[in-house]
Design a protein around this motif. Structure first.
Motif, PDB file in Angstrom:
ATOM      1  N   LYS A 121       1.247  -1.045   0.183  1.00  0.00           N
ATOM      2  CA  LYS A 121      -0.245  -0.444  -0.055  1.00  0.00           C
ATOM      3  C   LYS A 121       1.083   1.165   0.273  1.00  0.00           C
ATOM      4  O   LYS A 121       0.564   2.138  -0.577  1.00  0.00           O
ATOM      5  CB  LYS A 121      -1.057  -0.214   1.169  1.00  0.00           C
ATOM      6  N   ALA A 122       2.048   1.080   1.081  1.00  0.00           N
ATOM      7  CA  ALA A 122       2.844   2.388   0.710  1.00  0.00           C
ATOM      8  C   ALA A 122       3.721   2.966  -0.684  1.00  0.00           C
ATOM      9  O   ALA A 122       4.021   3.730  -0.968  1.00  0.00           O
ATOM     10  CB  ALA A 122       3.740   1.947   1.793  1.00  0.00           C
ATOM     11  N   ASN A 123       4.261   1.321  -1.071  1.00  0.00           N
ATOM     12  CA  ASN A 123       4.512   1.510  -2.346  1.00  0.00           C
ATOM     13  C   ASN A 123       3.401   2.123  -3.276  1.00  0.00           C
ATOM     14  O   ASN A 123       3.961   2.814  -4.318  1.00  0.00           O
ATOM     15  CB  ASN A 123       5.388   0.566  -2.958  1.00  0.00           C
ATOM     16  N   LYS A 124       2.726   1.397  -4.156  1.00  0.00           N
ATOM     17  CA  LYS A 124       1.505   1.930  -4.501  1.00  0.00           C
ATOM     18  C   LYS A 124       1.274   3.633  -4.223  1.00  0.00           C
ATOM     19  O   LYS A 124       0.343   4.033  -5.510  1.00  0.00           O
ATOM     20  CB  LYS A 124       0.357   1.350  -4.537  1.00  0.00           C
ATOM     21  N   LYS A 125       1.199   3.785  -2.990  1.00  0.00           N
ATOM     22  CA  LYS A 125       0.962   5.032  -2.851  1.00  0.00           C
ATOM     23  C   LYS A 125       1.585   6.087  -3.168  1.00  0.00           C
ATOM     24  O   LYS A 125       1.381   7.417  -3.959  1.00  0.00           O
ATOM     25  CB  LYS A 125       0.463   5.499  -0.819  1.00  0.00           C
ATOM     26  N   SER A 126       2.903   6.174  -2.986  1.00  0.00           N
ATOM     27  CA  SER A 126       4.540   6.782  -3.297  1.00  0.00           C
ATOM     28  C   SER A 126       3.897   6.877  -4.884  1.00  0.00           C
ATOM     29  O   SER A 126       5.398   7.784  -5.482  1.00  0.00           O
ATOM     30  CB  SER A 126       4.922   6.016  -2.941  1.00  0.00           C
ATOM     31  N   VAL A 127       3.928   5.338  -5.468  1.00  0.00           N
ATOM     32  CA  VAL A 127       3.482   5.136  -7.683  1.00  0.00           C
ATOM     33  C   VAL A 127       2.667   6.423  -7.731  1.00  0.00           C
ATOM     34  O   VAL A 127       3.005   6.991  -8.621  1.00  0.00           O
ATOM     35  CB  VAL A 127       3.408   4.788  -7.292  1.00  0.00           C
ATOM     36  N   GLN A 128       1.736   6.401  -6.790  1.00  0.00           N
ATOM     37  CA  GLN A 128       0.377   7.618  -7.266  1.00  0.00           C
ATOM     38  C   GLN A 128       0.746   9.331  -7.139  1.00  0.00           C
ATOM     39  O   GLN A 128       0.057   9.619  -7.693  1.00  0.00           O
ATOM     40  CB  GLN A 128      -0.747   7.222  -7.138  1.00  0.00           C
ATOM     41  N   GLU A 129       1.840   9.457  -5.968  1.00  0.00           N
ATOM     42  CA  GLU A 129       1.553  10.712  -5.494  1.00  0.00           C
ATOM     43  C   GLU A 129       2.190  11.504  -5.833  1.00  0.00           C
ATOM     44  O   GLU A 129       1.794  12.716  -6.361  1.00  0.00           O
ATOM     45  CB  GLU A 129       2.390  10.520  -4.086  1.00  0.00           C
ATOM     46  N   PRO A 130       3.860  11.101  -7.208  1.00  0.00           N
ATOM     47  CA  PRO A 130       3.970  12.128  -7.571  1.00  0.00           C
ATOM     48  C   PRO A 130       3.828  12.736  -8.942  1.00  0.00           C
ATOM     49  O   PRO A 130       2.881  13.936  -9.785  1.00  0.00           O
ATOM     50  CB  PRO A 130       5.241  11.542  -8.444  1.00  0.00           C
ATOM     51  N   THR A 131       2.571  11.901  -9.584  1.00  0.00           N
ATOM     52  CA  THR A 131       1.392  12.296 -10.517  1.00  0.00           C
ATOM     53  C   THR A 131       0.723  13.640 -10.383  1.00  0.00           C
ATOM     54  O   THR A 131      -0.080  13.670 -10.594  1.00  0.00           O
ATOM     55  CB  THR A 131       1.238  10.803 -11.013  1.00  0.00           C
TER      56      THR A 131
END
Length: 138
Positions: free
Chosen positions: A120-130
């Motif tokens: 979940k943390a990795n998924k959130k960090s991938v979506q956050e910069p966009t």
């Protein structure tokens, strides 16, 4: 009126006579476990993130871990009852085996929870910069 109700009640109870006892016991155990876990989830989601998940895993392990006790009804009993029975009868192998099962389920749940939180943390960090690129500085 009372005679009609007693007749209806007798017909309703005859329905349960046609169902095997094991099926009723397993159904009640599974539905009871799901109701308890759903109620505990509504409590655990208000707790801080890791504490709520850990307590849910512990409640799940206590309620849903099957026992290794012997007897006619032990196939559907939780390991917690086997642990209590071992404590009451001072049967050390029964205590340790049921405690080990509960601890094993807690350990597996914690490992799965760890990897889930990393996912979940990795998924959130991938979506956050966009999402931050579209925000204006003003």
């Amino acid at each position: 009126m009372l005679e009609q109700l007693s007749g209806i009640w007798a017909n309703f109870l005859n329905l349960f006579d046609s169902i095997p006892e094991d099926n009723i016991a397993i159904t009640v155990y599974i539905l009871g476990t799901l109701i308890i876990l759903r109620c505990w989830y509504s409590i655990a989601k208000r707790l801080p993130s890791p504490v709520g998940g850990i307590t849910w895993i512990i409640v799940f392990a206590i309620i849903a871990t099957p026992t290794i006790s012997e007897g006619p009804n032990s196939a559907i009993a939780p390991a917690f009852f086997g642990l209590l029975f071992g404590v009451l009868t001072k049967d050390s192998p029964l205590i340790w085996s049921n405690a080990a099962l509960i601890t094993f389920v807690i350990g597996i749940g914690l490992v799965v929870g760890f990897f889930w939180s990393k996912y979940k943390a990795n998924k959130k960090s991938v979506q956050e910069p966009t999402a931050t690129k579209n925000i204006s500085p003003l």
